[in-house]
Design a protein around this motif. Structure first.
Motif, PDB file in Angstrom:
ATOM      1  N   HIS A 109      71.178  60.244  17.884  1.00  7.99           N
ATOM      2  CA  HIS A 109      70.979  61.648  18.250  1.00  7.99           C
ATOM      3  C   HIS A 109      70.371  62.428  17.085  1.00  7.99           C
ATOM      4  O   HIS A 109      69.482  63.260  17.267  1.00  7.99           O
ATOM      5  CB  HIS A 109      72.310  62.288  18.651  1.00  7.99           C
ATOM      6  N   GLN A 110      70.853  62.144  15.895  1.00  9.34           N
ATOM      7  CA  GLN A 110      70.332  62.804  14.698  1.00  9.34           C
ATOM      8  C   GLN A 110      68.863  62.429  14.486  1.00  9.34           C
ATOM      9  O   GLN A 110      68.028  63.309  14.218  1.00  9.34           O
ATOM     10  CB  GLN A 110      71.164  62.394  13.490  1.00  9.34           C
ATOM     11  N   MET A 146      66.613  64.138  17.181  1.00  8.15           N
ATOM     12  CA  MET A 146      66.426  65.575  16.999  1.00  8.15           C
ATOM     13  C   MET A 146      65.537  65.876  15.792  1.00  8.15           C
ATOM     14  O   MET A 146      64.671  66.763  15.846  1.00  8.15           O
ATOM     15  CB  MET A 146      67.788  66.260  16.854  1.00  8.15           C
ATOM     16  N   ASN A 147      65.740  65.124  14.714  1.00  4.69           N
ATOM     17  CA  ASN A 147      64.914  65.350  13.515  1.00  4.69           C
ATOM     18  C   ASN A 147      63.447  65.036  13.765  1.00  4.69           C
ATOM     19  O   ASN A 147      62.556  65.731  13.267  1.00  4.69           O
ATOM     20  CB  ASN A 147      65.427  64.488  12.357  1.00  4.69           C
ATOM     21  N   THR A 169      69.443  70.529  12.434  1.00  6.95           N
ATOM     22  CA  THR A 169      70.472  69.521  12.696  1.00  6.95           C
ATOM     23  C   THR A 169      71.570  69.611  11.636  1.00  6.95           C
ATOM     24  O   THR A 169      71.287  69.761  10.450  1.00  6.95           O
ATOM     25  CB  THR A 169      69.878  68.101  12.688  1.00  6.95           C
TER      26      THR A 169
END
Length: 243
Positions: free
Chosen positions: A137-138, A141-142, A150
């Motif tokens: 997820h990180q 998103m990044n 984030t």
């Protein structure tokens, strides 16, 4: 004399089998319903029940340890554990470091926010979104939404608490886990559509072993096929993800 030798060989084989080391599983037990610490301080959840079923099918003893998600793969590579099962997405980047089983759970991700705050993904620019450090997820998103801030956390439990208290604008997690959080958090709602980008989530969740342990991976895949065929997997899935 031959009988004595045969008896000694059988005894030695039995002792060898008894002395076999258990398979050491590691999970980050902060992500219900996949893995979490129950009221008796034992690791529980969908992944744990599945792993126990695999161990039964493989006819081997297994142990389970709680370990921070962002260092699970390094701990596996340094032989602290033999297997990682922790709601881990199969990705090309991770596959360069470990061997993954066949997918055992189809995955997608979704944002959650507090009711009455954000009503559209278009409003997320500059907002703070929490997620577990080292998670897919990180990375998603990044790379896909650099306009969103984030905020990494050691666990999703802490991120959700901060969301409820207004220290975050949203949390981004797996759909199955999010649905579990929403059961006890009526003040939270999902935002936007479920995301199943194949580069990040579409391949599903996998069980990881070291790259030099193909023998164990073959056993795990064979066991996984067996528990799916005999209905055990479906029973475990229905227990944790009732329709």
């Amino acid at each position: 004399m031959k009988k004595v030798v045969a008896i000694l060989l059988l005894a030695g084989a039995a002792l060898s089998a008894q002395a076999a080391d258990p398979i050491r599983f590691a999970s980050s037990a902060t992500y219900p319903p996949f893995e979490f610490m129950d009221k008796d301080s034992n690791i529980a959840g969908f992944d744990i029940d599945l792993a126990k079923a695999l161990c039964k099918e493989m006819k081997t003893e297994c142990t389970f340890s709680n370990h921070a998600f962002d260092s699970l793969i390094p701990a596996l590579k340094f032989r602290r554990y033999d297997v990682v099962i922790s709601g881990m997405d199969i990705t090309a980047e991770r596959s360069k470091q470990v061997l993954f089983s066949q997918p055992y759970y189809a995955n997608s991700a979704v944002l959650i926010v507090r009711k009455g705050t954000i009503t559209s993904v278009d409003q997320m620019k500059g907002k703070k979104v929490g997620m577990e450090n080292g998670s897919t997820h990180q990375k998603y998103m990044n790379e896909k939404h650099p306009e969103i801030k984030t905020v990494p956390y050691d666990s999703y439990q802490t991120a959700v608490i901060d969301l409820k208290n207004g220290r975050l604008d949203a949390v981004f997690g797996d759909t199955a886990a999010v649905n579990e959080w929403l059961k006890t958090s009526p003040e939270l709602v999902t935002l936007g559509e479920h995301i199943a980008d194949p580069a990040y989530f579409g391949a599903g969740l996998g069980i990881a072993v070291r790259q030099d342990n193909a023998e164990l991976m073959n056993k795990i895949n064979t066991a996984l096929e067996a528990v799916k065929k005999d209905g055990t997997y479906q029973q475990i899935s229905h227990k944790w993800f009732p329709q």
